[in-house]
Design an enzyme around this catalytic site. Structure first.
Site, PDB file in Angstrom:
ATOM      1  N   LYS A  35      43.006 112.946  60.510  1.00 23.74           N
ATOM      2  CA  LYS A  35      42.621 113.323  61.880  1.00 23.74           C
ATOM      3  C   LYS A  35      41.870 114.654  61.895  1.00 23.74           C
ATOM      4  CE  LYS A  35      46.122 110.566  64.113  1.00 23.74           C
ATOM      5  NZ  LYS A  35      47.361 110.442  64.829  1.00 23.74           N
ATOM      6  N   GLU A 161      45.109 105.645  78.358  1.00 23.11           N
ATOM      7  CA  GLU A 161      44.255 105.310  77.218  1.00 23.11           C
ATOM      8  C   GLU A 161      43.152 104.374  77.685  1.00 23.11           C
ATOM      9  OE1 GLU A 161      46.724 103.929  74.013  1.00 23.11           O
ATOM     10  OE2 GLU A 161      47.880 105.784  74.000  1.00 23.11           O
ATOM     11  N   LYS A 210      56.909 113.258  85.279  1.00 21.53           N
ATOM     12  CA  LYS A 210      56.227 112.331  84.377  1.00 21.53           C
ATOM     13  C   LYS A 210      57.018 111.016  84.265  1.00 21.53           C
ATOM     14  CE  LYS A 210      53.554 110.795  81.233  1.00 21.53           C
ATOM     15  NZ  LYS A 210      52.234 110.282  81.545  1.00 21.53           N
ATOM     16  N   HIS A 217      55.189 103.226  87.710  1.00 19.07           N
ATOM     17  CA  HIS A 217      54.094 102.379  87.231  1.00 19.07           C
ATOM     18  C   HIS A 217      54.659 101.099  86.599  1.00 19.07           C
ATOM     19  CE1 HIS A 217      51.594 106.324  86.837  1.00 19.07           C
ATOM     20  NE2 HIS A 217      51.860 105.990  88.083  1.00 19.07           N
ATOM     21  N   ASN A 225      54.198  91.140  88.773  1.00 14.65           N
ATOM     22  CA  ASN A 225      54.353  89.949  87.935  1.00 14.65           C
ATOM     23  C   ASN A 225      55.414  88.998  88.502  1.00 14.65           C
ATOM     24  OD1 ASN A 225      52.334  90.713  86.219  1.00 14.65           O
ATOM     25  ND2 ASN A 225      53.698  91.700  84.745  1.00 14.65           N
ATOM     26  N   TYR A 256      54.694 106.319 102.269  1.00 18.35           N
ATOM     27  CA  TYR A 256      55.791 105.806 103.079  1.00 18.35           C
ATOM     28  C   TYR A 256      56.848 105.126 102.206  1.00 18.35           C
ATOM     29  CZ  TYR A 256      57.658 104.440 107.582  1.00 18.35           C
ATOM     30  OH  TYR A 256      58.452 104.326 108.696  1.00 18.35           O
ATOM     31  N   TYR A 257      58.097 105.295 102.528  1.00 20.27           N
ATOM     32  CA  TYR A 257      59.239 104.725 101.780  1.00 20.27           C
ATOM     33  C   TYR A 257      59.433 105.377 100.417  1.00 20.27           C
ATOM     34  CZ  TYR A 257      59.163 100.695 104.998  1.00 20.27           C
ATOM     35  OH  TYR A 257      59.198  99.883 106.094  1.00 20.27           O
ATOM     36  N   CYS A 268      65.091  93.464 109.430  1.00 20.49           N
ATOM     37  CA  CYS A 268      64.114  92.736 108.603  1.00 20.49           C
ATOM     38  C   CYS A 268      64.347  92.861 107.100  1.00 20.49           C
ATOM     39  CB  CYS A 268      62.703  93.202 108.928  1.00 20.49           C
ATOM     40  SG  CYS A 268      62.247  92.800 110.610  1.00 20.49           S
TER      41      CYS A 268
HETATM   42  N1  LIG Z   1      49.126 108.147  74.674  1.00 19.09           N
HETATM   43  C1  LIG Z   1      49.121 108.346  75.969  1.00 19.09           C
HETATM   44  O1  LIG Z   1      48.393 107.685  76.740  1.00 19.09           O
HETATM   45  C2  LIG Z   1      49.986 109.404  76.574  1.00 19.09           C
HETATM   46  C3  LIG Z   1      49.805 109.744  77.925  1.00 19.09           C
HETATM   47  C4  LIG Z   1      50.587 110.746  78.480  1.00 19.09           C
HETATM   48  C5  LIG Z   1      51.556 111.358  77.710  1.00 19.09           C
HETATM   49  N2  LIG Z   1      51.745 110.994  76.416  1.00 19.09           N
HETATM   50  C6  LIG Z   1      52.756 111.713  75.637  1.00 19.09           C
HETATM   51  O2  LIG Z   1      52.078 112.670  74.832  1.00 19.09           O
HETATM   52  C7  LIG Z   1      52.735 112.813  73.571  1.00 19.09           C
HETATM   53  C8  LIG Z   1      51.767 112.502  72.459  1.00 19.09           C
HETATM   54  O3  LIG Z   1      51.359 111.145  72.565  1.00 19.09           O
HETATM   55  P1  LIG Z   1      50.209 110.546  71.669  1.00 19.09           P
HETATM   56  O4  LIG Z   1      50.018 109.150  72.115  1.00 19.09           O
HETATM   57  O5  LIG Z   1      49.045 111.476  71.676  1.00 19.09           O
HETATM   58  O6  LIG Z   1      50.930 110.580  70.220  1.00 19.09           O
HETATM   59  P2  LIG Z   1      50.257 110.287  68.808  1.00 19.09           P
HETATM   60  O7  LIG Z   1      51.330 109.729  67.961  1.00 19.09           O
HETATM   61  O8  LIG Z   1      48.973 109.556  68.971  1.00 19.09           O
HETATM   62  O9  LIG Z   1      49.875 111.725  68.278  1.00 19.09           O
HETATM   63  C9  LIG Z   1      50.810 112.684  67.877  1.00 19.09           C
HETATM   64  C10 LIG Z   1      50.157 113.499  66.780  1.00 19.09           C
HETATM   65  O10 LIG Z   1      51.018 114.609  66.506  1.00 19.09           O
HETATM   66  C11 LIG Z   1      50.929 114.875  65.119  1.00 19.09           C
HETATM   67  N3  LIG Z   1      52.067 115.708  64.746  1.00 19.09           N
HETATM   68  C12 LIG Z   1      53.378 115.386  64.680  1.00 19.09           C
HETATM   69  N4  LIG Z   1      54.097 116.462  64.317  1.00 19.09           N
HETATM   70  C13 LIG Z   1      53.232 117.479  64.140  1.00 19.09           C
HETATM   71  C14 LIG Z   1      53.380 118.833  63.753  1.00 19.09           C
HETATM   72  N5  LIG Z   1      54.569 119.360  63.482  1.00 19.09           N
HETATM   73  N6  LIG Z   1      52.275 119.601  63.677  1.00 19.09           N
HETATM   74  C15 LIG Z   1      51.056 119.080  63.943  1.00 19.09           C
HETATM   75  N7  LIG Z   1      50.865 117.796  64.305  1.00 19.09           N
HETATM   76  C16 LIG Z   1      51.937 117.006  64.412  1.00 19.09           C
HETATM   77  C17 LIG Z   1      50.915 113.504  64.489  1.00 19.09           C
HETATM   78  O11 LIG Z   1      50.386 113.549  63.179  1.00 19.09           O
HETATM   79  C18 LIG Z   1      50.007 112.743  65.480  1.00 19.09           C
HETATM   80  O12 LIG Z   1      48.653 112.795  65.066  1.00 19.09           O
HETATM   81  C19 LIG Z   1      53.946 111.889  73.637  1.00 19.09           C
HETATM   82  O13 LIG Z   1      55.046 112.626  74.099  1.00 19.09           O
HETATM   83  C20 LIG Z   1      53.550 110.861  74.672  1.00 19.09           C
HETATM   84  O14 LIG Z   1      54.680 110.292  75.268  1.00 19.09           O
HETATM   85  C21 LIG Z   1      50.964 110.036  75.832  1.00 19.09           C
END
Ligand SMILES: NC(=O)c1ccc[n+]([C@@H]2O[C@H](COP(=O)([O-])OP(=O)(O)OC[C@H]3O[C@@H](n4cnc5c(N)ncnc54)[C@H](O)[C@@H]3O)[C@@H](O)[C@H]2O)c1
Length: 438
Positions: A35, A161, A210, A217, A225, A256-257, A268
């Site tokens: 990465k 994503e 969050k 969601h 569904n 609302y609600y 109702c």
């Molecule tokens: N993916 C989403 O759409 C999304 C949306 C909102 C929130 N989140 C939250 O965000 C967080 C990250 O999600 P993600 O999907 O990006 O995860 P991911 O697994 O894609 O990425 C995490 C990255 O952290 C790195 N990592 C782990 N430990 C590390 C360290 N000590 N030092 C440096 N790098 C380290 C890993 O190598 C990895 O590349 C999670 O808590 C997730 O729940 C994700």
């Protein structure tokens, strides 16, 4: 600003590139050489619309770099965004190990940052994680005090994503959970110029928000569904139904609600939810979310009873009998179940409702009252003060205007139980205030 992003996954790489494109200088850190190498070559480590262009432009402008060595990233870091994974443990609980390790490494670098550094968790984590688990890790690693020597904050990530870059720039709401003003100010500067509303709140509020979002969601998905499965079984086009459903922005897609209050009731919702559930059962369809609506509502009524009983006081005054203010419709009003239980257990109960006049109720609905609410005539009082004065526990059960300031009538030995979040807390200068779910 000088920003370090720890974790270059889906969240971290999008954050890094978007912030760099806003003019910040960003250093990304990841354990993965792949990465880091991608970013260094101006390539995206993940598949995400528009991300690679942003990364290559930011690289070319000298505003984005990456390393596996956090110590090299930390000098000058004003903001550190922690975006590492928070996976599920085998029992479904939250695994904070990656974040703890990342915080320990960040902590070791904070002393060498040479500036006030705010560490901002962006990973999703349960309330209490930042202040209860990660702040201590940072303080141990730095030997410094959070809030004074360095900042700690929580900034939930709401991106989706596939549309993550567009979501970043088109965010409707950015939420900052911060315990000290310096951290909040640092995040305000970081997001300066990004559209949408910026809300500053407590760290715990931001953490649970969050989960409230994602639970909602997920609930929307399974609800749609379930309606879809039922429609299909009925030979109805579910998309036509839901296309119309979403066009109601007054009750369906609206605020609302969506505020915690008392159980639903009235003429109702209870009968219609039951009928829908019954139709699904008759069709041999399993709709677990629709099945769960009635028990969840019942559970909330029981919670109200437990709350009132907890004070072990015998005289209870209930203000508001109809299921909502400004109506005299008592059908399936949930407070009637609370009152019935209290009366059955021998509590001395007095009742008040500005819209219920005993003579009119008996005129129109004598049979209903005699059968369902035999306790009503002798306990209903027209005078609010009389009910409050004669009670140890005063329960507000609908949001009639005249109950808003009812706290002002309280003695110091009385307890006010607000089931509907309608009482002005400032009016409660004597006695205790207790909310049902707040
Ligand atoms: N993916 C989403 O759409 C999304 C949306 C909102 C929130 N989140 C939250 O965000 C967080 C990250 O999600 P993600 O999907 O990006 O995860 P991911 O697994 O894609 O990425 C995490 C990255 O952290 C790195 N990592 C782990 N430990 C590390 C360290 N000590 N030092 C440096 N790098 C380290 C890993 O190598 C990895 O590349 C999670 O808590 C997730 O729940 C994700």
């Amino acid at each position: 600003m000088r920003v370090v992003v720890v974790g270059l996954g889906y969240v971290g790489s999008v954050c890094s590139a978007c912030l760099a494109s806003r003019g910040h200088t960003v250093v990304g850190v990841d354990l993965s050489e792949f990465k880091v190498g991608c970013i260094e070559r101006g390539r995206s480590p993940i598949v995400e619309n528009g991300l690679e262009t942003l990364i290559s432009e930011a690289r070319a402008a000298g505003r984005l770099s990456a390393t596996t060595d956090i110590a090299r990233a930390m000098p000058g870091a004003e903001v550190v965004l922690v975006c590492v994974g928070t996976p599920s443990a085998p029992d479904g609980s939250l695994d904070l190990d990656h974040v703890k390790r990342a915080c320990a490494e960040v902590g070791h670098g904070i002393r060498s940052s040479g500036t006030f550094t705010t560490v901002v968790m962006r990973s999703t984590m349960l309330p209490g994680s930042v202040e209860g688990e990660l702040q201590p890790v940072l303080e141990r690693a730095t030997g410094l005090t959070a809030g004074r020597d360095f900042g700690v904050a929580y900034n939930p990530e709401f991106l989706r994503e596939g549309t993550a870059v567009a979501d970043f720039f088109g965010a409707e709401l950015t939420v900052i959970g911060a315990a000290d003003p310096q951290s909040a100010a640092a995040l305000r500067r970081l997001y300066d110029g990004i559209g949408g509303e910026l809300a500053v709140t407590s760290i715990r509020t931001a953490e649970i928000l969050k989960y409230a979002n994602n639970a909602y969601h997920a609930l929307k998905v399974v609800f749609a569904n379930e309606i879809g499965r039922l429609c299909k079984r009925e030979g109805i086009d579910s998309h036509q139904v839901m296309d119309l459903f979403v066009r109601d922005t007054r009750l369906n897609l609206s605020a609302y609600y969506l505020k915690p209050g008392f159980a639903y009731g009235g003429s109702c919702l209870p009968k219609d939810v039951r009928a829908l559930r019954q139709r699904a059962r008759a069709r041999d369809l399993e709709l677990p979310v629709i099945e769960a609506i009635v028990p969840s509502n019942d559970r909330h009524v029981e919670e109200a009873i437990h709350l009132i009983e907890r004070f072990r006081r015998r005289r209870v005054g209930v203000l508001g009998l109809s299921f909502k203010a400004e109506t005299d419709d008592l059908r399936e009003s949930p407070i009637l179940r609370v009152i019935g239980t209290l009366v059955g257990k021998g509590y001395s109960v007095l009742l008040h409702d500005p819209n219920i006049d005993m003579e009119r109720v008996l005129g129109a609905n004598r049979k209903f009252v005699e059968e369902e609410l035999p306790y009503l005539p002798e306990r209903l009082r027209p005078d609010l003060r009389e009910v409050v004065e004669g009670s140890d526990v005063v329960v507000v059960a609908n949001p009639s205007k005249e109950y808003r300031a009812v706290g002002a009538l309280l003695r110091s030995d009385q307890v006010l139980v607000d089931l509907v979040h309608a009482v002005d807390r400032a009016s409660v200068t004597r006695g205790e205030y207790h909310g049902l779910a707040w």
